[in-house]
Design a protein around this motif. Structure first.
Motif, PDB file in Angstrom:
ATOM      1  N   ARG A   1      -6.424   4.284  -9.717  1.00  0.00           N
ATOM      2  CA  ARG A   1      -4.916   4.751  -9.533  1.00  0.00           C
ATOM      3  C   ARG A   1      -4.591   3.190  -8.523  1.00  0.00           C
ATOM      4  O   ARG A   1      -3.895   3.462  -8.936  1.00  0.00           O
ATOM      5  N   ARG A   2      -5.180   2.571  -8.495  1.00  0.00           N
ATOM      6  CA  ARG A   2      -4.581   0.837  -7.634  1.00  0.00           C
ATOM      7  C   ARG A   2      -4.080   1.630  -6.394  1.00  0.00           C
ATOM      8  O   ARG A   2      -2.302   0.838  -6.419  1.00  0.00           O
ATOM      9  N   LYS A   3      -4.416   2.455  -5.251  1.00  0.00           N
ATOM     10  CA  LYS A   3      -3.472   2.404  -4.786  1.00  0.00           C
ATOM     11  C   LYS A   3      -3.035   1.493  -3.418  1.00  0.00           C
ATOM     12  O   LYS A   3      -3.537   0.474  -3.224  1.00  0.00           O
ATOM     13  N   PHE A   4      -1.968   0.790  -3.619  1.00  0.00           N
ATOM     14  CA  PHE A   4      -1.170  -0.170  -2.396  1.00  0.00           C
ATOM     15  C   PHE A   4      -0.395   0.577  -1.160  1.00  0.00           C
ATOM     16  O   PHE A   4      -0.207   1.648  -1.516  1.00  0.00           O
ATOM     17  N   VAL A   5      -0.934  -0.291  -0.223  1.00  0.00           N
ATOM     18  CA  VAL A   5      -0.258   0.003   1.089  1.00  0.00           C
ATOM     19  C   VAL A   5      -0.008  -1.382   1.854  1.00  0.00           C
ATOM     20  O   VAL A   5       0.505  -2.485   1.017  1.00  0.00           O
ATOM     21  N   ALA A   6       1.093  -1.033   2.237  1.00  0.00           N
ATOM     22  CA  ALA A   6       1.947  -2.315   3.474  1.00  0.00           C
ATOM     23  C   ALA A   6       1.162  -3.360   3.803  1.00  0.00           C
ATOM     24  O   ALA A   6      -0.120  -2.724   4.603  1.00  0.00           O
ATOM     25  N   LYS A   7       1.333  -4.710   4.003  1.00  0.00           N
ATOM     26  CA  LYS A   7       0.468  -5.295   4.416  1.00  0.00           C
ATOM     27  C   LYS A   7       0.701  -5.454   6.236  1.00  0.00           C
ATOM     28  O   LYS A   7       2.031  -5.244   6.139  1.00  0.00           O
ATOM     29  N   THR A   8      -0.302  -5.836   6.333  1.00  0.00           N
ATOM     30  CA  THR A   8      -0.327  -5.853   7.956  1.00  0.00           C
ATOM     31  C   THR A   8      -0.999  -7.393   8.390  1.00  0.00           C
ATOM     32  O   THR A   8      -1.460  -8.210   7.273  1.00  0.00           O
ATOM     33  N   PRO A   9      -0.633  -8.105   9.361  1.00  0.00           N
ATOM     34  CA  PRO A   9      -0.799  -9.302  10.276  1.00  0.00           C
ATOM     35  C   PRO A   9      -2.446  -9.624   9.959  1.00  0.00           C
ATOM     36  O   PRO A   9      -2.619 -11.002   9.300  1.00  0.00           O
ATOM     37  N   ASP A  10      -3.381  -8.602   9.999  1.00  0.00           N
ATOM     38  CA  ASP A  10      -4.530  -8.572   9.940  1.00  0.00           C
ATOM     39  C   ASP A  10      -5.202  -8.344   8.046  1.00  0.00           C
ATOM     40  O   ASP A  10      -6.248  -8.888   8.182  1.00  0.00           O
ATOM     41  N   THR A  11      -4.226  -8.156   7.139  1.00  0.00           N
ATOM     42  CA  THR A  11      -4.281  -8.408   5.695  1.00  0.00           C
ATOM     43  C   THR A  11      -5.010  -9.227   5.358  1.00  0.00           C
ATOM     44  O   THR A  11      -4.082 -10.061   4.948  1.00  0.00           O
ATOM     45  N   ALA A  12      -5.598  -9.330   4.941  1.00  0.00           N
ATOM     46  CA  ALA A  12      -5.688 -10.061   3.559  1.00  0.00           C
ATOM     47  C   ALA A  12      -5.697 -10.406   1.927  1.00  0.00           C
ATOM     48  O   ALA A  12      -4.718  -9.082   2.089  1.00  0.00           O
ATOM     49  N   THR A  13      -4.941 -11.351   1.809  1.00  0.00           N
ATOM     50  CA  THR A  13      -3.556 -11.340   0.657  1.00  0.00           C
ATOM     51  C   THR A  13      -4.415 -12.553  -0.502  1.00  0.00           C
ATOM     52  O   THR A  13      -5.179 -13.178  -0.489  1.00  0.00           O
ATOM     53  N   CYS A  14      -3.282 -11.793  -1.558  1.00  0.00           N
ATOM     54  CA  CYS A  14      -4.163 -13.154  -2.474  1.00  0.00           C
ATOM     55  C   CYS A  14      -3.472 -14.180  -2.222  1.00  0.00           C
ATOM     56  O   CYS A  14      -2.171 -14.254  -1.830  1.00  0.00           O
ATOM     57  N   PRO A  15      -3.904 -15.207  -2.563  1.00  0.00           N
ATOM     58  CA  PRO A  15      -3.062 -16.390  -2.708  1.00  0.00           C
ATOM     59  C   PRO A  15      -2.854 -17.277  -3.461  1.00  0.00           C
ATOM     60  O   PRO A  15      -1.775 -18.140  -3.539  1.00  0.00           O
ATOM     61  N   GLN A  16      -2.364 -16.261  -4.730  1.00  0.00           N
ATOM     62  CA  GLN A  16      -2.192 -16.371  -5.181  1.00  0.00           C
ATOM     63  C   GLN A  16      -0.989 -16.085  -6.342  1.00  0.00           C
ATOM     64  O   GLN A  16       0.287 -16.657  -6.564  1.00  0.00           O
ATOM     65  N   MET A  17      -1.145 -14.673  -5.852  1.00  0.00           N
ATOM     66  CA  MET A  17      -0.303 -13.604  -6.803  1.00  0.00           C
ATOM     67  C   MET A  17       0.066 -12.481  -5.418  1.00  0.00           C
ATOM     68  O   MET A  17      -0.763 -11.454  -4.931  1.00  0.00           O
ATOM     69  N   PRO A  18       1.489 -12.507  -4.185  1.00  0.00           N
ATOM     70  CA  PRO A  18       1.719 -11.332  -4.093  1.00  0.00           C
ATOM     71  C   PRO A  18       2.669 -10.087  -4.736  1.00  0.00           C
ATOM     72  O   PRO A  18       2.418 -10.293  -5.541  1.00  0.00           O
ATOM     73  N   ILE A  19       2.255  -9.274  -3.522  1.00  0.00           N
ATOM     74  CA  ILE A  19       3.222  -7.974  -4.494  1.00  0.00           C
ATOM     75  C   ILE A  19       4.094  -7.892  -3.940  1.00  0.00           C
ATOM     76  O   ILE A  19       3.761  -7.414  -1.766  1.00  0.00           O
ATOM     77  N   LEU A  20       4.592  -7.337  -4.140  1.00  0.00           N
ATOM     78  CA  LEU A  20       6.775  -7.050  -3.295  1.00  0.00           C
ATOM     79  C   LEU A  20       7.166  -5.913  -3.963  1.00  0.00           C
ATOM     80  O   LEU A  20       7.239  -5.538  -5.088  1.00  0.00           O
ATOM     81  N   ARG A  21       7.210  -4.797  -3.244  1.00  0.00           N
ATOM     82  CA  ARG A  21       8.034  -3.838  -3.740  1.00  0.00           C
ATOM     83  C   ARG A  21       9.254  -3.272  -3.753  1.00  0.00           C
ATOM     84  O   ARG A  21       9.809  -3.728  -1.551  1.00  0.00           O
ATOM     85  N   VAL A  22      10.036  -3.204  -4.404  1.00  0.00           N
ATOM     86  CA  VAL A  22      11.832  -3.561  -4.357  1.00  0.00           C
ATOM     87  C   VAL A  22      12.590  -1.651  -3.603  1.00  0.00           C
ATOM     88  O   VAL A  22      12.071  -1.178  -5.473  1.00  0.00           O
TER      89      VAL A  22
END
Length: 620
Positions: free
Chosen positions: A447-468
């Motif tokens: 289901r690819r559950k997404f959660v809010a990014k925190t300061p300690d969370t690793a992110t993709c260096p090429q493609m961020p994910i934004l929720r509007v």
């Protein structure tokens, strides 16, 4: 015999009471009769008090609770709403017409009838135009602030009657306070005594005798006190005036003044009364409907209120609306159909014919004292406290509406509505935009559950994910576009952008054009813009605006898993090779070019080892 259940739809719209009339039985009629009698007993002192607030002879408050109540019940949609004179409407009527004519004079009454007719016409037009949803844009805070301001004005208008002072007609709130403070020595002690006795009796009865109508108890105590003082000292010595006997008759026919001058003088306050009365009526109807499990048709309620005021203007009634007290009592008394509200008007007429002469013994300061209690009860201290403590913007709306009402009652509510709408537009023009990442604890979840990014969370260096979260319309375009551009301006490698669009409620032409421009801009950077969780209305707007081809149908996805599987092979292979974040499931399987991750990692390790050997050889 006509089968009401088989009536055509147009007849139901013309005569909406045909919908509930088949539900009237002997059982409901009995319950409605009890509720109607209870409501009639309650409205009697209230109607007299409200007419006094409006600057009209007392009987006009009773007339406003008769014919308009019947029409509103038959042509409205609520089972329990009871219409008639109300405090807020009465104070607006007085504020609008008192500068134009002497309160209580024939000219004053005629202008009030014109005001009532115009308000009804505006309400009916709004109902026929299906504008019932507009009341949703008048916030509860505006109503609280306006009602509190109106309550203060009611109390201020009765200071002269409570203390027996002479005050200039049409004085503003601050002028009343200044005049009162400079004429304390002119207070008539016996008049104030009657007012104080009535006030005390009303407060005590309301607290310790809840089953008895506190207004009637207070009136009796005030009348007895005045009678004793007048008997001992004489009316000339006490200065205590009485209301005078009410006219014991059916509501007489009346004719508004349809001259151009009268219409020009009353059209603006009529608009205010129309909006305020509709807001009040629909809010009360919905409040009671939540307890009775009924659905309210706002448009039909507009029609019912409009017709009731139109009819009232020809039967000596002034502007009316839904009454919270009487509607609540109507429901609590067991009313089953709108017939109860209609019958209450008939019971009121019978009661008036019996008790009208008794009003000759009702002292004016007693009426002032009762209106003090009414004014105090109008102020919603609980919600005002909550707003002041917890809501910064609502606090501003409340304060401006309250102060605006004290300065100019007619424009105070519009000031509050304007400010609340400006805050609403400000909020909607800045939809919440949050960065998300796949949940590390459920990386393998399909289901690819997404959660809010925190300061300690690793992110993709090429493609961020934004929720509007909100709408992308012309007022929000700049805010959303700025967030999108901040992504790659902070890190040039982030040329791709994935937008989760499930929480986007609405998008207009300007929003569609902004997405197309953003998509083109990212293509020029070497990346792309992707949309996932797009709703049907969203896609429809992209198609109608002609932007779906610019955005690219292959960049629009319904589900997160489908999106990531399609997007991952398009990412930069070399950046993925060096990446240690690996936040997607695909990152652990292979590189974007299909090279297995295990092979790629081994090659990377060998290359790193070779670099170390080369550095060692160079150093030696």
């Amino acid at each position: 015999m006509i089968d009401l259940k088989a009536c055509p739809l147009w007849l139901y719209r013309l005569l909406p009471f045909l919908r509930w009339w088949p539900n009237v039985t002997a059982h409901t009629f009995k319950a409605d009769s009890v509720a109607a009698l209870t409501g009639a007993l309650i409205v009697l002192p209230q109607a007299v008090a409200f007419a006094t607030i409006a600057g009209l002879p007392p009987e006009y408050g009773l007339y406003a609770a008769m014919v308009p109540a019947v029409v509103a019940a038959l042509w409205g949609s609520s089972w329990h709403l009871v219409s008639g004179p109300t405090t807020a409407i009465s104070i607006v009527v007085f504020a609008a017409i008192s500068p134009l004519a002497e309160p209580g004079s024939p000219q004053f009454v005629t202008l009030v009838l014109t005001l009532t007719f115009l308000a009804g016409a505006i309400q009916l037009a709004m109902g026929l135009a299906r504008l019932g949803g507009l009341v949703n844009f008048i916030s509860h805070t505006v109503i609280i602030g306006f009602t509190a301001g109106a309550a203060i004005l009611i109390a201020a208008s009765q200071i002269k009657n409570f203390f027996g002072l002479d005050m200039p007609r049409g004085a503003h709130f601050h002028e009343v306070l200044i005049h009162f403070g400079s004429h304390l020595t002119d207070i008539q002690p016996w008049v104030a005594t009657v007012g104080a006795a009535t006030l005390a009796a009303g407060i005590l009865a309301r607290r310790y005798l809840p089953k008895l109508p506190y207004m009637i108890v207070a009136m009796v105590v005030g009348s007895v006190t005045a009678a004793v003082l007048n008997a001992r000292l004489g009316q000339e010595a006490t200065g205590i005036l009485t209301v005078g006997a009410l006219a014991a008759s059916f509501p007489p026919l009346s004719m508004p003044d349809f001259s151009l001058t009268a219409i020009k003088q009353t059209i603006f306050p009529a608009t205010i009364i129309a909006v305020l009365a509709l807001t009040e009526a629909v809010a009360i109807a919905r409040s009671v409907a939540t307890r009775s499990d009924q659905r309210i048709d706002s448009n039909q309620e507009f029609v019912g209120q409009g017709l009731s005021n139109l009819a009232g203007s020809f039967f000596s009634g002034y502007a009316s609306s839904g009454s919270f007290n009487r509607s609540g009592v109507n429901y609590a008394s067991g009313a089953k159909t709108p017939l109860a509200a209609a019958m209450s008007a008939l019971f009121l007429l019978l009661i008036v014919l019996l008790v009208a002469p008794l009003a000759a013994y009702l002292p004016v300061p007693s009426m002032a004292a009762i209106l003090f209690i009414v004014a105090w009860s109008l102020i919603d201290f609980h919600h005002i406290g909550e707003i002041v403590k917890r809501h910064k913007r609502e606090r501003v709306v409340l304060a401006l509406t309250f102060v605006g009402t004290l300065v100019d009652l007619e424009k105070g509510i519009f000031l509050g509505i304007l400010v609340s709408l400006l805050f609403y537009l400000y909020r909607t023009s800045q939809p919440s935009i949050r960065e998300l990442v796949p949940d590390p604890a459920e990386l393998r979840n399909p289901r690819r559950k997404f959660v809010a990014k925190t300061p300690d969370t690793a992110t993709c260096p090429q493609m961020p994910i934004l929720r509007v979260e909100g709408s992308i319309f012309f007022g929000a375009v700049e805010h959303v576009q700025r967030h999108f551009r901040n992504v790659d301006e902070a890190d040039p490698d982030k040329k791709n952008l994935l937008i989760t669009a499930r929480a986007i409620g609405f998008i207009d032409l300007a929003g569609a054009e902004m997405l197309a421009k953003e998509s083109n801009r990212r293509r020029k950077l070497g990346g792309n813009l992707y949309l996932v969780g797009v709703q049907p209305d969203f896609c429809e707007m992209l198609r109608r605006s002609g932007q779906v081809d610019t955005v690219g149908e292959d960049q629009i996805f319904r589900h997160k898993g489908e999106a990531l599987q399609a997007i991952y092979p398009r990412l930069d292979n070399e950046i993925c090779r060096r990446c240690t974040a690996r936040i997607f499931d695909e990152c652990h399987v292979a590189l974007p070019d299909g090279t297995p991750r295990a092979v790629a990692d081994q090659r990377e390790a060998e290359a790193a080892l070779a670099r170390l050997h080369a550095q060692g050889a160079t150093a030696s």
